[in-house]
Write an enzyme that holds these catalytic residues in place. Structure first.
Site, PDB file in Angstrom:
ATOM      1  N   HIS A 194      -5.434   2.682   2.471  1.00 44.53           N
ATOM      2  CA  HIS A 194      -4.866   3.843   2.955  1.00 44.53           C
ATOM      3  C   HIS A 194      -5.883   4.271   3.771  1.00 44.53           C
ATOM      4  O   HIS A 194      -7.324   4.274   3.867  1.00 44.53           O
ATOM      5  CB  HIS A 194      -4.937   5.151   1.780  1.00 44.53           C
ATOM      6  CG  HIS A 194      -4.133   4.853   0.542  1.00 44.53           C
ATOM      7  ND1 HIS A 194      -2.791   4.858   0.884  1.00 44.53           N
ATOM      8  CD2 HIS A 194      -4.111   4.045  -0.560  1.00 44.53           C
ATOM      9  CE1 HIS A 194      -2.233   4.463  -0.183  1.00 44.53           C
ATOM     10  NE2 HIS A 194      -3.120   3.999  -0.935  1.00 44.53           N
ATOM     11  N   ASN A 265      -7.073  12.345  -6.795  1.00 44.00           N
ATOM     12  CA  ASN A 265      -6.586  12.921  -5.445  1.00 44.00           C
ATOM     13  C   ASN A 265      -7.506  13.719  -4.893  1.00 44.00           C
ATOM     14  O   ASN A 265      -7.720  13.883  -3.800  1.00 44.00           O
ATOM     15  CB  ASN A 265      -5.190  13.521  -5.828  1.00 44.00           C
ATOM     16  CG  ASN A 265      -4.105  12.516  -5.315  1.00 44.00           C
ATOM     17  OD1 ASN A 265      -4.089  11.294  -4.666  1.00 44.00           O
ATOM     18  ND2 ASN A 265      -2.945  12.801  -5.852  1.00 44.00           N
ATOM     19  N   SER A 266      -8.503  14.618  -5.695  1.00 39.88           N
ATOM     20  CA  SER A 266      -8.965  15.678  -5.383  1.00 39.88           C
ATOM     21  C   SER A 266     -10.368  14.858  -4.624  1.00 39.88           C
ATOM     22  O   SER A 266     -11.301  15.367  -3.920  1.00 39.88           O
ATOM     23  CB  SER A 266      -9.529  16.418  -6.330  1.00 39.88           C
ATOM     24  OG  SER A 266     -10.358  16.028  -7.353  1.00 39.88           O
ATOM     25  N   TYR A 268     -10.380  12.915  -2.365  1.00 36.69           N
ATOM     26  CA  TYR A 268     -10.225  12.898  -1.005  1.00 36.69           C
ATOM     27  C   TYR A 268     -10.979  14.075  -0.254  1.00 36.69           C
ATOM     28  O   TYR A 268     -10.943  14.000   1.048  1.00 36.69           O
ATOM     29  CB  TYR A 268      -8.690  12.990  -0.688  1.00 36.69           C
ATOM     30  CG  TYR A 268      -8.136  11.525  -0.498  1.00 36.69           C
ATOM     31  CD1 TYR A 268      -8.285  10.698   0.491  1.00 36.69           C
ATOM     32  CD2 TYR A 268      -7.442  10.919  -1.736  1.00 36.69           C
ATOM     33  CE1 TYR A 268      -7.709   9.409   0.556  1.00 36.69           C
ATOM     34  CE2 TYR A 268      -7.083   9.728  -1.587  1.00 36.69           C
ATOM     35  CZ  TYR A 268      -7.111   8.857  -0.547  1.00 36.69           C
ATOM     36  OH  TYR A 268      -6.592   7.605  -0.435  1.00 36.69           O
ATOM     37  N   HIS A 483       0.663  -3.191  -6.250  1.00 37.29           N
ATOM     38  CA  HIS A 483       0.304  -3.037  -7.860  1.00 37.29           C
ATOM     39  C   HIS A 483       1.150  -3.938  -8.650  1.00 37.29           C
ATOM     40  O   HIS A 483       0.485  -4.895  -9.057  1.00 37.29           O
ATOM     41  CB  HIS A 483       0.327  -1.348  -8.195  1.00 37.29           C
ATOM     42  CG  HIS A 483      -0.656  -0.504  -7.557  1.00 37.29           C
ATOM     43  ND1 HIS A 483      -2.079  -0.979  -7.557  1.00 37.29           N
ATOM     44  CD2 HIS A 483      -0.577   0.645  -6.664  1.00 37.29           C
ATOM     45  CE1 HIS A 483      -2.952   0.120  -7.153  1.00 37.29           C
ATOM     46  NE2 HIS A 483      -1.919   0.751  -6.405  1.00 37.29           N
ATOM     47  N   GLN A 542     -13.135   5.627  -2.209  1.00 37.03           N
ATOM     48  CA  GLN A 542     -13.519   5.657  -3.830  1.00 37.03           C
ATOM     49  C   GLN A 542     -13.898   4.527  -4.515  1.00 37.03           C
ATOM     50  O   GLN A 542     -14.554   4.829  -5.478  1.00 37.03           O
ATOM     51  CB  GLN A 542     -11.970   6.204  -4.156  1.00 37.03           C
ATOM     52  CG  GLN A 542     -11.818   7.690  -3.963  1.00 37.03           C
ATOM     53  CD  GLN A 542     -11.313   7.885  -2.520  1.00 37.03           C
ATOM     54  OE1 GLN A 542     -10.628   6.866  -2.031  1.00 37.03           O
ATOM     55  NE2 GLN A 542     -11.063   9.213  -2.018  1.00 37.03           N
TER      56      GLN A 542
END
Lengths: 642, 642
Positions: A194, A265-266, A268, A483, A542
């Site tokens: 991403h 998600n947070s 990010y 995936h 991440q």
């Protein structure tokens, strides 16, 4: 090497006679023929959907399908890439466009539109798709088919172990004799990454500190009508960027994110502050996405330095508004984001429910229109939509993204409401999203093909979590997936993905933080059985620690699973095959004849994959396919005779 | 943070009352007291050996030992480091030296030597050592002691899990609030790495290609009286360096090396050719070790660039000849190998049997003499042995290396032949090597201390494989060890290593290729229980893939074991503590008061280790030690009363 080949031949022949499942205890001849028939039907279905969308379908499998139908084999034309130039744009055609049932139809002119006579392009319909889906859904639950696939997969596994024991040293010897090529200088593509997380945490931290050092007084944010300089932003956050650390940045996934996609998600948001996300990793903000572009270009620069590493970053289109494409294209061109080591993919998050509840869109069709109408317009009238037209040359595919483990109440059938009718607040299910994205990409690809423009691969996230039906939808609609973990759970689907060699971009380090412990990741098993797997990083921000995220991913897989050089080079080769790199580039990276099957298609001097391995893979696939075809043929003979 | 502390206090207090093993089903009070007594004796033994050799012994444990003996606690003096200079050498003392029973004795002059009146330094004797060994050997097999240690270790594990559940977020919060410090910029030392394998495979490959490009016609090898240029060497090998790849270089460990230390050792020969090893990774060759030095300096340069990474490479002294020290020292000085980010360790391979069978040495004592006599000479008469004297300032320790899994027929006892009498071809056992290395280092350290010179740590490879008795020898003789895997197998030894906080440099990636699968590595378990473990690479040439071997080692451990930032920073802190870095450097890297116990000794702004963690470790260790001391005291009271 004659000795090696004869050893291999011996081993393969020994197996061919052993492995025909004529009469095993648990499967009867009738069951076997039935299973073969169903499986073949599934292959025909995928081939149909692939051809319609100009997706890839493996030549070997296609050949066997022809022979099953007693047809002749035609060589599939190689897509050619248009040149990269802002001048000499194709003419405007001024076709008319209209969305119907969530799919954009193309008309020669307004009259044709009024008479509802669309141009002759293939327009998929939901009913046919639903029927095809239900066929595959039925077979993955069918007992004899499950037994058959399970046995074949076990066989593939044992066969590979035997291959390894017999040929490991011979493969290594082949590789040692290849001049100037080793794992470090074979091409590898990070097939799933991403853009907003393509830099690692240390990189983002340094970037933030650097901008603060040099541009503290620059206005970077507008919020509630007020403008803020970088200094003011950090003052409001009560934070001195000099003191900022990787810990306080807090973008790294940890034990807290396992099975918590929401918490992930947070991550990010640097320092948990959405302002910083807005400033640093958005393309459409007060500073026109300048920081985000600079970050990406630094990553691209590192890839170019490494020379042999490529990446396919995902940029977001949400479908919130029509201008999104225009903005993104202008940003791309203004910031000069093109890099020879990057190919771009558009990710569409499955968040209709959020936009609907905020009353940004009235129904699901509106989202589809916002996403796809600008693409059709740019394809028809390139001179009117110059930026989008140029940007699209660099885009090679579409991704569909979100948390797959979220449950949907709605069950997709042919009776499901049409996108225009989908006005409720509930999010449509995964399959519904996939079908409508596929349908529009398919029509668009056909239109672009007519014009000699590049086409797009559909490459959704699939099988990371949630229902295994996701993998059925993608089996029909996707060129390749990211995936695929859940293939573990269905032998029939896993075998189908094997037979059709659907490429799977796997990210075991990402999974390890989110859904599945590293040691339980099926990547090694898939590779051994012969599924077409590649390695990708997903989100270096991440997950990764070192400066070279993709190498970290390969190093850990190689160490933990004791992969041989041939194994990792095979994965790297798969990654190039799967990628959106052009035909020319693939010829350059894999060898002139890379489209050919088996060892003939492999240039060991470029891929560092042993020919013994290539032969093994090819013969094994042919073997599996011939069982299916033979079963159907012998049944036909039997029917004629009776 | 009061909330956090009170939560922790609550949890610890709750446990303290729970955890006193007064009366469990499987252990009686008598057994407990007996076990405590034996364990304490073992601690006293290690303390004795440590003090004699100027090794480290943890302050906390020492304090408890004083209280057990009702003695007062004296603060141990801090070793000071002599300045780095070729001038102003200490005076020659012209002492006499003689080896007796494999240990070098120091005499004030020739007369004293004739009268056999050595200077008053501690000279260890084999008999005492054998008795101390047998005490510890007996206790590791003693049932009640085993039960006691096993239970304490289980308890330590569960207690840590509870600590984690209660305090994980609080630790993280502490770390987030530390300005400017995170995992990337805490100091970490690669505590175990062999100089001959300190570059990765890609680095060595590039170096070979570069030298060939620029120096093909340089004479680099003399063999059988003939001289060879680099070009001739490669011509003879029928090889063009341009075509050389990582595959043909073939120095990487693979599936073939698992449990094959012999195959692993041969990986030190690039392309399987001993000529290339001779040219590129030897310090004493035709080109005076220039290439080897350049390679090491490139690695040192990368470490200096990274700023926060240090390494302690091992250089070899074999004991084959007296000149070895002189040659190595001259090489070191001529090639200017000093780097602020490196500290040097001398490794002595345990290969007497090879030298003996080649008739290079008549007995084992000769090897010891070749290794240690030059060190005593340089210590006594620095002006006569300038180079060795200067080099020794950069040496911080000794390592003992070889395949521990090799079986020895000889069983070490006090009746074992003295080194002068060890003339047989058979190799002495591990313990025999360790004792004699320790004995000489100990005398040497005492002599050097008298002169104000730096002393040496004994840091053998131990417990990588083979008998667990190795770990008993090292418990007495080593400052710290490399590997320690076999502590898994003995709860008593593991508990003793915990109580005395013997640092253990672990290399799970190396183990994964040689002796133990990654997932079975006990590092995480040891860390959780509170053993003092650090991470090290061992051989980047054979094991690592990326440019940053130590970061790769940390990244994989962090990913696979889901270590928290606090965990990895604790490991990094351990690595600095364990290392041969100077007191000044340790103060700078860990905080002014790093020698103090618990949170007081930790400067979180430098180590990024949470104070909660430090408090937990300290209180837990005190708790364990106090059980032992209390048991002995209550017994003493009971004896007095009766």
């Amino acid at each position: 090497n004659a000795a090696v080949l004869s050893r291999r031949d011996f081993f393969l022949k020994g197996f061919l006679s052993l492995s025909v499942p004529r009469s095993c205890e648990s499967i009867t001849v009738e069951d076997y023929e039935q299973a073969a028939k169903t499986l073949l039907t599934a292959l025909f279905i995928r081939e149909k959907y692939s051809r319609l969308a100009y997706h890839c379908f493996p030549r070997t499998t296609a050949k066997f399908l022809r022979s099953a139908n007693n047809e002749k084999w035609k060589i599939c034309p190689v897509p050619s890439e248009g040149p990269y130039s802002m001048e000499d744009l194709p003419q405007n055609l001024n076709y008319s466009l209209r969305m119907k049932d969530g799919i954009i139809y193309v008309y020669d002119n307004e009259d044709a539109l009024k008479q509802d006579q669309p141009r002759s392009l293939p327009y998929p319909d939901l009913e046919t798709f639903a029927i095809d889906m239900s066929h595959v859904l039925a077979m993955i639950a069918d007992g004899p088919t499950k037994t058959y696939c399970h046995r074949r997969l076990n066989f593939l596994m044992s066969k590979f172990h035997l291959h390894e024991m017999l040929n490991e040293m011979a493969e290594l010897k082949e590789l040692k004799s290849v001049p100037h090529r080793d794992f470090y200088n074979v091409r590898k593509v990070d097939t799933h990454i991403h853009a907003a997380a393509c830099m690692n945490q240390k990189h983002l931290l340094k970037f933030i500190k650097d901008t603060y050092k040099t541009e503290a007084d620059r206005v970077v944010l507008e919020k509630g009508g007020k403008k803020f300089t970088l200094k003011q932003v950090f003052d409001n956050l009560k934070m001195d960027p000099y003191d900022l650390t990787v810990d306080s940045l807090d973008v790294h996934a940890g034990r807290q994110t396992f099975h918590r996609f929401d918490k992930f998600n947070s991550k990010y948001n640097p320092v948990g502050a959405s302002e910083l996300r807005e400033i640093y990793i958005k393309s459409d903000n007060y500073i026109n996405g300048e920081y985000f572009a600079r970050l990406i270009k630094e990553v691209a620069h590192d890839l170019e330095e490494s020379k042999y590493q490529h990446a396919e970053p995902r940029l977001s289109i949400y479908g919130r508004a029509t201008e999104e494409w225009d903005n993104l294209s202008k940003w791309f061109i203004k910031q000069k984001l093109h890099s020879p080591n990057m190919r771009w993919i558009i990710q569409v998050p499955r968040i209709y429910d959020i936009f609907r509840s905020k009353k940004i869109v009235p129904n699901f069709a509106k989202i589809l229109e916002n996403i796809f109408l600008p693409l059709f317009q740019a394809t028809i009238n390139p001179q009117k939509h110059k930026e989008t037209h140029v940007f699209l040359k660099h885009v090679t595919g579409f991704d569909s993204v979100d948390d797959e483990s979220k449950h949907s109440d709605h069950i997709f059938t042919y009776k499901s409401p049409k996108p225009e009718e989908w006005t409720m607040e509930e999010n449509p299910p995964y399959t519904y999203y996939l079908f409508h994205m596929y349908a529009n990409i398919m029509v668009l690809n056909n239109l672009r093909k007519e014009r000699g423009l590049n086409t797009f691969q559909f490459r959704p996230h699939c099988g990371e979590a949630g229902s295994i039906t996701h993998l059925v939808s993608a089996f029909l609609t996707a060129d390749n997936i990211s995936h695929g973990l859940n293939l573990k759970k269905s032998p029939v689907l896993q075998y189908l993905y094997y037979l059709t060699q659907v490429p799977i971009a796997m990210s075991p380090l990402s999974n390890n933080s989110l859904f599945l412990e590293y040691s339980k990741n099926p990547l090694r098993e898939f590779l051994q059985k012969g599924l077409c797997v590649s390695l990708s990083t997903d989100d270096p921000l991440q997950f990764h620690y070192t400066k070279e995220a993709l190498m970290e991913e390969y190093a850990i897989a190689a160490q933990l699973w004791k992969l041989s050089t041939c194994d990792v080079c095979e994965i790297a080769r798969n990654s190039v095959l799967q990628s959106g790199l052009s035909h020319q580039e693939k010829k350059h990276f894999l060898g002139e004849n890379y489209l050919q099957d088996g060892p003939e298609g492999n240039d060991i001097r470029r891929t560092n994959v042993a020919q013994i391995r290539m032969a093994y893979r090819h013969e094994t696939l042919c073997n599996e396919l011939s069982f299916l075809v033979d079963a159907v043929k012998s049944e036909a003979v039997a029917e004629k005779a009776s």
